[in-house]
Design an enzyme around this catalytic site. Sequence first.
Site, PDB file in Angstrom:
ATOM      1  N   HIS A  41      -5.904  10.154   7.699  1.00 23.48           N
ATOM      2  CA  HIS A  41      -6.445   9.065   8.511  1.00 23.48           C
ATOM      3  C   HIS A  41      -7.571   9.554   9.427  1.00 23.48           C
ATOM      4  O   HIS A  41      -8.336  10.443   9.089  1.00 23.48           O
ATOM      5  CB  HIS A  41      -5.347   8.376   9.331  1.00 23.48           C
ATOM      6  CG  HIS A  41      -4.200   7.866   8.520  1.00 23.48           C
ATOM      7  ND1 HIS A  41      -4.360   7.300   7.276  1.00 23.48           N
ATOM      8  CD2 HIS A  41      -2.868   7.824   8.781  1.00 23.48           C
ATOM      9  CE1 HIS A  41      -3.184   6.930   6.815  1.00 23.48           C
ATOM     10  NE2 HIS A  41      -2.260   7.237   7.694  1.00 23.48           N
ATOM     11  N   THR A  75       0.100  11.596  -0.856  1.00 27.74           N
ATOM     12  CA  THR A  75      -0.907  12.334  -1.612  1.00 27.74           C
ATOM     13  C   THR A  75      -1.308  13.590  -0.862  1.00 27.74           C
ATOM     14  O   THR A  75      -1.584  14.623  -1.474  1.00 27.74           O
ATOM     15  CB  THR A  75      -2.139  11.446  -1.859  1.00 27.74           C
ATOM     16  OG1 THR A  75      -1.738  10.250  -2.523  1.00 27.74           O
ATOM     17  CG2 THR A  75      -3.166  12.161  -2.713  1.00 27.74           C
ATOM     18  N   ALA A  76      -1.342  13.524   0.459  1.00 26.30           N
ATOM     19  CA  ALA A  76      -1.696  14.698   1.254  1.00 26.30           C
ATOM     20  C   ALA A  76      -0.762  15.867   0.935  1.00 26.30           C
ATOM     21  O   ALA A  76      -1.209  16.995   0.702  1.00 26.30           O
ATOM     22  CB  ALA A  76      -1.642  14.360   2.737  1.00 26.30           C
ATOM     23  N   LYS A 109       0.866  -1.189   0.000  1.00 29.89           N
ATOM     24  CA  LYS A 109       0.000   0.000   0.000  1.00 29.89           C
ATOM     25  C   LYS A 109       0.897   1.233   0.000  1.00 29.89           C
ATOM     26  O   LYS A 109       1.772   1.381   0.861  1.00 29.89           O
ATOM     27  CB  LYS A 109      -0.879  -0.010   1.259  1.00 29.89           C
ATOM     28  CG  LYS A 109      -1.675   1.265   1.517  1.00 29.89           C
ATOM     29  CD  LYS A 109      -2.956   1.287   0.736  1.00 29.89           C
ATOM     30  CE  LYS A 109      -3.832   2.473   1.101  1.00 29.89           C
ATOM     31  NZ  LYS A 109      -4.501   2.302   2.417  1.00 29.89           N
ATOM     32  N   VAL A 110       0.683   2.114  -0.965  1.00 28.94           N
ATOM     33  CA  VAL A 110       1.473   3.340  -1.079  1.00 28.94           C
ATOM     34  C   VAL A 110       0.540   4.506  -1.385  1.00 28.94           C
ATOM     35  O   VAL A 110      -0.646   4.323  -1.670  1.00 28.94           O
ATOM     36  CB  VAL A 110       2.540   3.239  -2.197  1.00 28.94           C
ATOM     37  CG1 VAL A 110       3.511   2.104  -1.927  1.00 28.94           C
ATOM     38  CG2 VAL A 110       1.891   3.100  -3.571  1.00 28.94           C
ATOM     39  N   SER A 111       1.083   5.702  -1.366  1.00 25.22           N
ATOM     40  CA  SER A 111       0.348   6.884  -1.789  1.00 25.22           C
ATOM     41  C   SER A 111       0.284   6.941  -3.314  1.00 25.22           C
ATOM     42  O   SER A 111       1.268   6.628  -3.994  1.00 25.22           O
ATOM     43  CB  SER A 111       1.041   8.155  -1.287  1.00 25.22           C
ATOM     44  OG  SER A 111       1.117   8.190   0.114  1.00 25.22           O
TER      45      SER A 111
END
Length: 275
Positions: free
Chosen positions: A148, A107-108, A55-57
């Site tokens: 989150h 991504t943030a 799982k990655v951005s």
Amino acid sequence: MSSLSVAYSPCPNDTFVFHALAHGLVPGAPPVEVTFADVDVTNTAAEQGDFDLVKVSYAALPWLLDTYELLPCGGALGRGCGPLLLVNDDRTDLTGATVAVPGDRTTAYLLFRLWAGEKQPAKVEVVPFHEIMPGVAAGRWDAGLVIHEARFTYQNHGLRSLVDLGEWWESDTGLPIPLGAILARRGTVDPAAATAWIRESVRQAWADPAAGREYVAAHAQEMDPAVAEQHIALYVNEFTADLGDEGYRAINALLSRAAAAGYTPSVPALTAPQA
């Protein structure tokens, strides 16, 4: 059957989605060895090809697509679930500000840079996610970028949202927010098989949410069960089962804007795998 190395965060949406796969409940799937790591860690570790599934951005994809293939399921993409920029005062902009962010390939942070445009803050510091809200509340940083379950708890720290970057993205593009992607390592994992395993894991989670409740609670950074349920309801949605055309449009919009701004390398447009 040899095991697969899998890495995802301890956040409730990931443990909810992967509970069945991690516990050998998906027929035909190999055993998995799970590494728990926040996405800012996996974004960098994946560049070394450390995991079979990871799982990655979405923001990290331009550095990873030579080694990994994007899967059309299992990740986090949706509406009303974007990052927040928090402050502890009445400021209306970031002039002279120091901003804490949870990773330079998240991504943030990419959404933040696209939103800020030419009005970037004076200084940005990459810090562990769990330090951001208490640090902003204590005045260590002028603002903090959070993701989150923080969107449900930031008021507990006396903080205020200066901007909801998800709302900004949705109003600017009309598209959902692409946050976290699931990748399969090229040459070691059959992407079609991995897609089927993950979709079955998601199906089981939705069919019997209580089955994974203990697993979710054991790894959640925010221990309030109500917050964990809110988190899952927001981040596990129809795009988790299938990105679909709209999901791919959102991903391509993010990556093309980032490349045009000079923030990431350019990549060819991504499309759904052919059945």
